[in-house]
Write a protein that holds these residues in place. Structure first.
Motif, PDB file in Angstrom:
ATOM      1  N   PRO A   1       0.820  -1.225   0.000  1.00 33.14           N
ATOM      2  CA  PRO A   1       0.000   0.000   0.000  1.00 33.14           C
ATOM      3  C   PRO A   1       0.850   1.269   0.000  1.00 33.14           C
ATOM      4  CG  PRO A   1       0.086  -0.933   2.199  1.00 33.14           C
ATOM      5  CD  PRO A   1       0.771  -1.920   1.296  1.00 33.14           C
ATOM      6  N   GLU A   2       0.179   2.402  -0.218  1.00 29.42           N
ATOM      7  CA  GLU A   2       0.865   3.691  -0.233  1.00 29.42           C
ATOM      8  C   GLU A   2       1.474   4.018   1.126  1.00 29.42           C
ATOM      9  OE1 GLU A   2       1.445   5.604  -2.813  1.00 29.42           O
ATOM     10  OE2 GLU A   2       0.380   4.251  -4.167  1.00 29.42           O
ATOM     11  N   LYS A   3       0.812   3.606   2.204  1.00 26.35           N
ATOM     12  CA  LYS A   3       1.316   3.880   3.553  1.00 26.35           C
ATOM     13  C   LYS A   3       1.052   2.673   4.432  1.00 26.35           C
ATOM     14  CE  LYS A   3      -0.900   6.530   6.536  1.00 26.35           C
ATOM     15  NZ  LYS A   3      -1.483   7.696   7.220  1.00 26.35           N
ATOM     16  N   LEU A   4       2.040   2.322   5.265  1.00 30.45           N
ATOM     17  CA  LEU A   4       1.900   1.162   6.144  1.00 30.45           C
ATOM     18  C   LEU A   4       2.521   1.486   7.490  1.00 30.45           C
ATOM     19  CD1 LEU A   4       1.098  -1.792   6.607  1.00 30.45           C
ATOM     20  CD2 LEU A   4       3.344  -2.458   5.717  1.00 30.45           C
ATOM     21  N   ASN A   5       1.730   1.338   8.561  1.00 29.58           N
ATOM     22  CA  ASN A   5       2.223   1.579   9.905  1.00 29.58           C
ATOM     23  C   ASN A   5       3.085   0.416  10.382  1.00 29.58           C
ATOM     24  OD1 ASN A   5       0.970   4.066  10.279  1.00 29.58           O
ATOM     25  ND2 ASN A   5      -0.923   3.132  10.986  1.00 29.58           N
ATOM     26  N   VAL A   6       4.191   0.768  11.044  1.00 26.73           N
ATOM     27  CA  VAL A   6       5.052  -0.218  11.700  1.00 26.73           C
ATOM     28  C   VAL A   6       4.778  -0.126  13.188  1.00 26.73           C
ATOM     29  CG1 VAL A   6       7.428  -0.947  12.110  1.00 26.73           C
ATOM     30  CG2 VAL A   6       6.800   0.068   9.912  1.00 26.73           C
ATOM     31  N   ARG A   7       4.515  -1.259  13.818  1.00 26.44           N
ATOM     32  CA  ARG A   7       4.124  -1.252  15.231  1.00 26.44           C
ATOM     33  C   ARG A   7       5.148  -1.982  16.100  1.00 26.44           C
ATOM     34  NH1 ARG A   7      -1.070   0.595  15.914  1.00 26.44           N
ATOM     35  NH2 ARG A   7      -2.252   0.866  13.972  1.00 26.44           N
ATOM     36  N   SER A   8       5.052  -1.697  17.410  1.00 24.60           N
ATOM     37  CA  SER A   8       6.001  -2.286  18.352  1.00 24.60           C
ATOM     38  C   SER A   8       5.662  -3.724  18.706  1.00 24.60           C
ATOM     39  CB  SER A   8       6.047  -1.447  19.635  1.00 24.60           C
ATOM     40  OG  SER A   8       4.752  -1.371  20.228  1.00 24.60           O
ATOM     41  N   GLY A   9       4.493  -4.209  18.297  1.00 24.76           N
ATOM     42  CA  GLY A   9       4.093  -5.583  18.569  1.00 24.76           C
ATOM     43  C   GLY A   9       3.112  -6.076  17.535  1.00 24.76           C
ATOM     44  N   PRO A  10       2.789  -7.384  17.551  1.00 25.69           N
ATOM     45  CA  PRO A  10       1.958  -7.989  16.500  1.00 25.69           C
ATOM     46  C   PRO A  10       0.461  -7.840  16.729  1.00 25.69           C
ATOM     47  CG  PRO A  10       2.740  -9.681  17.980  1.00 25.69           C
ATOM     48  CD  PRO A  10       3.351  -8.403  18.457  1.00 25.69           C
ATOM     49  N   SER A  11      -0.011  -6.596  16.785  1.00 23.52           N
ATOM     50  CA  SER A  11      -1.442  -6.342  16.931  1.00 23.52           C
ATOM     51  C   SER A  11      -1.679  -4.851  16.781  1.00 23.52           C
ATOM     52  CB  SER A  11      -1.930  -6.867  18.285  1.00 23.52           C
ATOM     53  OG  SER A  11      -2.634  -5.954  19.013  1.00 23.52           O
ATOM     54  N   LEU A  12      -2.937  -4.494  16.457  1.00 26.55           N
ATOM     55  CA  LEU A  12      -3.287  -3.078  16.316  1.00 26.55           C
ATOM     56  C   LEU A  12      -3.258  -2.348  17.654  1.00 26.55           C
ATOM     57  CD1 LEU A  12      -6.242  -3.318  13.758  1.00 26.55           C
ATOM     58  CD2 LEU A  12      -3.868  -2.686  13.313  1.00 26.55           C
ATOM     59  N   ASN A  13      -3.161  -3.084  18.756  1.00 29.52           N
ATOM     60  CA  ASN A  13      -3.125  -2.463  20.078  1.00 29.52           C
ATOM     61  C   ASN A  13      -1.751  -1.881  20.402  1.00 29.52           C
ATOM     62  OD1 ASN A  13      -5.815  -3.156  20.622  1.00 29.52           O
ATOM     63  ND2 ASN A  13      -5.207  -5.201  21.284  1.00 29.52           N
ATOM     64  N   TYR A  14      -0.727  -2.231  19.608  1.00 29.45           N
ATOM     65  CA  TYR A  14       0.620  -1.750  19.885  1.00 29.45           C
ATOM     66  C   TYR A  14       0.868  -0.398  19.214  1.00 29.45           C
ATOM     67  CZ  TYR A  14       1.880  -6.267  21.944  1.00 29.45           C
ATOM     68  OH  TYR A  14       1.949  -7.373  22.745  1.00 29.45           O
TER      69      TYR A  14
ATOM     70  N   LEU B   1       6.048   3.203   6.691  1.00 31.53           N
ATOM     71  CA  LEU B   1       6.683   2.808   5.433  1.00 31.53           C
ATOM     72  C   LEU B   1       5.797   3.209   4.263  1.00 31.53           C
ATOM     73  CD1 LEU B   1       7.930  -0.765   6.431  1.00 31.53           C
ATOM     74  CD2 LEU B   1       9.305   1.305   6.232  1.00 31.53           C
ATOM     75  N   GLY B   2       6.399   3.315   3.076  1.00 28.74           N
ATOM     76  CA  GLY B   2       5.661   3.667   1.877  1.00 28.74           C
ATOM     77  C   GLY B   2       5.712   2.551   0.853  1.00 28.74           C
ATOM     78  N   LYS B   3       4.900   2.695  -0.165  1.00 25.48           N
ATOM     79  CA  LYS B   3       4.816   1.691  -1.224  1.00 25.48           C
ATOM     80  C   LYS B   3       6.181   1.448  -1.850  1.00 25.48           C
ATOM     81  CE  LYS B   3       2.165   0.563  -5.390  1.00 25.48           C
ATOM     82  NZ  LYS B   3       1.090   1.005  -6.301  1.00 25.48           N
ATOM     83  N   GLY B   4       6.549   0.158  -1.979  1.00 36.42           N
ATOM     84  CA  GLY B   4       7.822  -0.200  -2.588  1.00 36.42           C
ATOM     85  C   GLY B   4       8.976  -0.313  -1.621  1.00 36.42           C
TER      86      GLY B   4
END
Length: 263
Positions: A87-100, A106-109
């Motif tokens: 995708p055009e934008k992707l969140n990087v999180r501190s853990g494996p869930s949306l709660n983190y 990051l961006g596309k590519g």
């Protein structure tokens, strides 16, 4: 320029000098690395006394640094194909869930360093710009030495005629002649997104509603500034004025990448 006018620039974009990256040194024992600036931020790891990390900025008694490679971050597996962001934008999180907590974007590519997978989440190495936080009480900022400012007036070039059928020439280096009618070398700080200008020169711009507005020209070592092209910076250093140039010219003393600016 007043920082209160420049918050829009700060919102779109690591600390650096033209010679080397500004770092912080850990001066405490087992200092907490947290996902957000506060004691309620997720505890990710501990930093040992003497460790050095790239400095991003600070706010409310907390210092943001580049996440060390020893940490693991996470992205949703459905948005990664063959180790590349879809995708055009992707969140990087501190853990494996949306709660983190979101710790980077990051961006596309963009390529990710895959380390494993868990419950539809992919474990990755911290990307450049992935930030974690330490208490300001347990670190000290390592300030690189200031470079000596060098401003040289270049001679006027002789005009070169161009035939109509020939392709246009590449942009020539901008000739800078000091304007003695203005104050020169006043120390200031200017934020913006770094773009290329004339050969040997760069510029800072604002981006508002997709329109770029120039802020100032930047004169420094091309090989060192190129690595920060299209990144948001806060540049500190002496400011000069040249004849026939409407923009100020700043000579970088320090550069703060992705600055955190408070009103």
């Amino acid at each position: 320029m007043r920082l209160s006018m420049l918050l829009i620039v700060a919102s779109v974009a690591a600390n650096a000098q033209t010679n080397e990256v500004v770092k912080v040194k850990v001066v405490g024992d087992r200092v907490s690395l947290r996902a957000s600036p506060g004691t309620d931020g997720e505890l990710l790891d501990r930093a040992m006394r003497g460790e050095e990390m790239v400095f991003f900025g600070k706010t409310n008694g907390w210092v943001a640094v580049q996440a060390p490679d020893s940490l693991d971050f996470w992205v949703a597996a459905e948005y990664i194909q063959n180790g590349v962001v879809v995708p055009e934008k992707l969140n990087v999180r501190s853990g494996p869930s949306l709660n983190y907590t979101v710790v980077a974007e990051l961006g596309k590519g963009d390529a990710v360093g895959v380390r494993g997978e868990f419950n539809n989440w992919i474990k990755i190495a911290p990307p450049v710009g992935g930030r974690v936080w330490l208490s300001e009480d347990y670190v000290e900022i390592i300030e690189p030495p200031k470079p000596e400012p060098v401003v040289v007036a270049a001679p006027e070039p002789e005009p070169v005629p161009v035939k109509a059928e020939e392709p246009p020439e590449e942009l020539k280096p901008l000739v800078l002649v000091m304007d003695d009618s203005k104050r020169q070398g006043v120390y200031d700080e200017m934020p913006g997104i770094l773009r290329r200008a004339n050969p040997g020169l760069f510029k800072l711009v604002y981006v508002v509603d997709g329109i770029e507005e120039p802020v100032c020209l930047v004169r420094g070592k091309e090989s060192q500034l190129e690595r920060y092209l299209n990144r948001s910076l806060l540049i500190k250093g002496p400011v000069y004025w040249a004849k026939g140039v409407s923009l100020p010219i700043i000579q970088p003393d320090k550069l703060h990448l992705d600055p955190i600016i408070a009103e």
